[in-house]
Design an enzyme around this catalytic site. Structure first.
Site: not given
Ligand code: F6P
Length: 333
Positions: A19, A80, A110-111, A133, A135, A137, A179, A224
């Site tokens: 991503g 990917r 990423g990983d 990334t 995330d 993560d 994710r 709210h």
């Molecule tokens: O890893 C980044 C991210 O945006 C995540 O937060 C999300 O789950 C995923 O990529 C979405 O991936 P794609 O672009 O393949 O829909």
């Protein structure tokens, strides 16, 4: 400029994988300019590992990375690549590096992208990973490129939903990306002062407690209620229907989605990306391979990819505790 006579490589490539994340362009710029300043030939690889296998490679000079530090996305495009999980795919990627004269490869991702880089290094290509990334993560580093921009984007969007939610006296469930990780949810939720933050790492939320709190706080005058739900939990629309049915209060779900991956990177993302990109080149020049660039305690450093991939990361317990302690819960006051 003449090649740094001590450099162990003379030509390097850079690719983005997985991503996209704001700040990836700043890494590409730093890799190219640091490399050129040390006399290396620098090559951009388009569409990640897939593009590498198909020789989508072209030399990038310093001027080719002008005017990109402020741009979101990646000028190299990204993908990917399932083929990198096969022996044939890995061999194709290694052959492509050799064919294109790439002795060292900087992989921004990423990983999953690092797992490919690690295996490519086993086939004799020097590889360095740079964590890109939204995330956050990646366990070996306190910081990943794109996180700061994504959190700020999410937080500003939550502020806007809050305006309309307050006007209509509604409950809002706002789903953010990440994710299986809850870092964007935790930070955007704390930053926006959300009442509840639901994280996949904890999965300990009690919907009945949330419902009781909404009813009680509404009775006492609160207009709210903002719930931040992480993508790793999901099902926000169904959750909104259940909460509306149980409370009798209009409840809306908003899924922020891909807007969180776009936009001009913040200063933090630009600076970290620049430092990490240049550091990756310095590692290749020093003859290092199979390393991941990381930030630890405010300083740039690097880890062995195998070790980095084996590390585990958890939500900061103090931040997690605060995310509950500071929410508006009438049962506590
Ligand atoms: O890893 C980044 C991210 O945006 C995540 O937060 C999300 O789950 C995923 O990529 C979405 O991936 P794609 O672009 O393949 O829909």
């Amino acid at each position: 400029m003449a090649k740094d006579t001590k450099s162990k490589v003379s030509a390097i490539g850079v690719l983005t994988s997985g991503g996209d994340a704001p700040g990836m362009n700043a890494v590409i710029r730093a890799v190219v300019r640091r490399g050129r300043s040390k006399g290396l030939k620098t090559m951009g690889i388009y569409r990640g590992y897939e593009g590498l296998m198909n020789d989508e490679v072209r030399e990038l000079a310093a001027k080719d990375v002008s005017d990109i530090i402020q741009r979101g996305g990646t000028i190299l495009n990204t993908a990917r690549c399932a083929e990198m999980r096969t022996d044939e795919g890995l061999q194709r990627a290694a052959d492509a590096c050799r064919r294109n004269g790439i002795e060292g490869l900087v992989v921004i991702g990423g990983d999953g992208s690092f797992a490919g880089a690690q295996k490519l290094a086993n086939l004799g290509i020097n590889t360095i990973g740079v964590p890109g990334t939204i995330d956050l993560d990646i366990a070996c580093t306190d910081y990943t490129i794109g996180f700061d921009t994504a959190v700020n984007t999410a937080m500003e969007a939550i502020d806007k939903v809050r305006d309309t939610s307050a006007s209509h006296e509604r409950v809002s469930i706002i789903e953010v990306m990440g994710r299986n990780a809850g870092y964007i949810a935790l930070w955007a939720g704390i930053g926006a002062g959300a009442e509840d933050i639901l994280l996949p790492e904890k999965y300990d939320y009690d919907e009945q407690r949330i419902i009781n709190n909404i009813i009680e706080t509404r009775r006492k005058g609160k207009k709210h209620h903002i719930i931040i739900n992480a993508e790793g939990i999901g099902h926000s629309a169904a959750m909104a229907s259940r909460i509306e049915a149980a409370t009798g209060i209009e409840t809306r779900a908003t899924i922020l989605g891909y807007m969180q991956r776009g936009g001009s990177p913040t200063s933090r993302d630009r600076v970290c990306a620049t430092v990490m990109g240049a550091y990756a080149v310095d590692l290749l020049i020093a003859g290092k391979t199979k390393r991941v660039v990381a930030y630890k305690d405010g300083h740039v450093t690097d880890f062995d990819i195998n070790e980095a991939l084996a590390m585990q990361k958890d939500i900061d317990p103090y931040e997690y505790e605060l995310s509950h302690a500071l929410s508006y819960d009438y049962s506590k006051i």
